[in-house]
Design a protein around this motif. Structure first.
Motif, PDB file in Angstrom:
ATOM      1  N   ALA A 106       2.024   9.693   3.404  1.00  0.00           N
ATOM      2  CA  ALA A 106       1.767   9.135   2.073  1.00  0.00           C
ATOM      3  C   ALA A 106       2.692   7.954   1.808  1.00  0.00           C
ATOM      4  O   ALA A 106       2.271   6.936   1.248  1.00  0.00           O
ATOM      5  N   ASP A 109       1.481   4.865   3.395  1.00  0.00           N
ATOM      6  CA  ASP A 109       0.331   4.300   2.687  1.00  0.00           C
ATOM      7  C   ASP A 109      -0.779   3.879   3.636  1.00  0.00           C
ATOM      8  O   ASP A 109      -1.316   2.776   3.552  1.00  0.00           O
ATOM      9  N   VAL A 110      -1.124   4.787   4.555  1.00  0.00           N
ATOM     10  CA  VAL A 110      -2.248   4.550   5.469  1.00  0.00           C
ATOM     11  C   VAL A 110      -3.157   5.773   5.443  1.00  0.00           C
ATOM     12  O   VAL A 110      -2.693   6.901   5.266  1.00  0.00           O
ATOM     13  N   PRO A 111      -4.463   5.579   5.627  1.00  0.00           N
ATOM     14  CA  PRO A 111      -5.383   6.712   5.550  1.00  0.00           C
ATOM     15  C   PRO A 111      -5.460   7.526   6.833  1.00  0.00           C
ATOM     16  O   PRO A 111      -5.947   8.659   6.824  1.00  0.00           O
ATOM     17  N   GLU A 112      -5.012   6.949   7.958  1.00  0.00           N
ATOM     18  CA  GLU A 112      -5.119   7.666   9.224  1.00  0.00           C
ATOM     19  C   GLU A 112      -3.995   7.231  10.163  1.00  0.00           C
ATOM     20  O   GLU A 112      -3.426   6.142  10.020  1.00  0.00           O
ATOM     21  N   PRO A 135      -5.435  13.382   8.607  1.00  0.00           N
ATOM     22  CA  PRO A 135      -5.429  11.954   8.920  1.00  0.00           C
ATOM     23  C   PRO A 135      -5.281  11.606  10.403  1.00  0.00           C
ATOM     24  O   PRO A 135      -5.239  10.423  10.750  1.00  0.00           O
TER      25      PRO A 135
END
Length: 297
Positions: A106, A109-112, A135
């Motif tokens: 988190a 700040d990346v989705p995967e 993720p």
């Protein structure tokens, strides 16, 4: 313009940025440190997580090799390296480690992410990768799998938290070489790197850079039977690579072979002349990881 600290801070070329993130456990807050390599704005993130008594600097060579492709993030799992120590030692458990990694991702700040995990770091990766909506898009398991051999855990438990205070760095290196014989025949420079990143100055000399309390659970409840995590492994769906030390006592060859047939049907690579676990410092060990992570599929 206000740039994030990871962009502002001057860092020598080829050296990591030192960061930390605050995490929450069942008995309060704790700090988890991490090193970060490569472009801090790169949306492609590789998370590398170390083994039981090690730390994120184990991945320096791997990180340098992949920093042009990834933002490489190497956490010190709580209780190790530069991270804080937990007050309640029984909290040193996989669920807390996994929750800390979710907090870290988190923060990034990346989705995967892609994931490389050695031993305990692989177990944390397996746990996360088995969850719906996780993720992790590519998973590398370094000498760990869904069957944890009790005898190997008991061997590791014999030295966890039992290291003395060393009078000098040479004595610390001699100790690390002795307890890490399964790493294989490493060059002197690699042994020195593993030593220098694993100790810190204390009164009277040098000590291992981990909480001795990590060994409490090994001695309170010694493992009597192998641990079966096949349901966890079979819930993983992302592409998976397994590296196995040819002489490993933690990941049996038959388990690795079964991992190629079950769950994510992992690609399996055996590393010769190494036990538990490959250090991922040698180009020959880094190459299959790089090829797997960067292949187009």
């Amino acid at each position: 313009m206000n740039l994030p600290s990871s962009v502002r801070d001057p860092v020598a070329p080829g050296e990591p940025r030192l960061r930390d993130v605050q995490c929450c456990g069942p008995h309060g807050l704790h700090r988890m440190a991490y090193t970060e390599w490569g472009d801090p704005a790169n949306p492609r993130v590789l998370v590398c997580v170390h083994g039981l008594t090690r730390n994120g600097r184990d991945f320096d060579d791997l990180a340098r090799a992949l920093a042009s492709e990834y933002r490489v993030v190497c956490p010190d799992v709580v209780g190790r390296g530069r991270s804080g120590w937990l007050v309640v030692k029984d909290d040193y458990q996989l669920p807390l480690y996994a929750a800390d990694m979710v907090t870290l991702i988190a923060r990034l700040d990346v989705p995967e992410v892609h994931w490389v995990g050695t031993s305990m770091g692989g177990l944390i990766g397996m746990l996360l990768a088995s969850m719906p909506g996780n993720p992790i898009r590519r998973l590398v398991l370094n000498d760990v799998g869904p069957v944890i051999i009790a005898e190997a855990v008991r061997r590791i438990g014999e030295y966890v938290g039992m290291a003395p205070v060393f009078p000098d760095i040479d004595a610390a290196e001699a100790y690390i070489r002795a307890v890490s014989v399964p790493f294989g025949n490493l060059p002197d420079a690699q042994w020195r790197h593993l030593t220098e990143t694993s100790i810190h100055p204390v009164e009277g000399g040098w000590a291992m850079r981990y909480d001795p309390g990590l060994g409490d659970s090994f001695r309170k409840t010694p493992l009597q039977t192998d641990v079966d995590l096949w349901p966890l492994y079979e819930s993983i769906s992302c592409p998976t690579l397994v590296l196995r030390g040819a002489q490993s006592d933690l990941l049996a060859r038959e388990t690795a072979e079964a991992m190629a047939l079950r769950g994510p049907k992992a690609r399996v690579v055996e590393v010769p002349d190494v036990g538990h676990a490959p250090t991922l410092m040698d180009p020959a060990q880094i190459a299959p990881i790089r090829d797997f992570l960067l292949e187009v599929r």
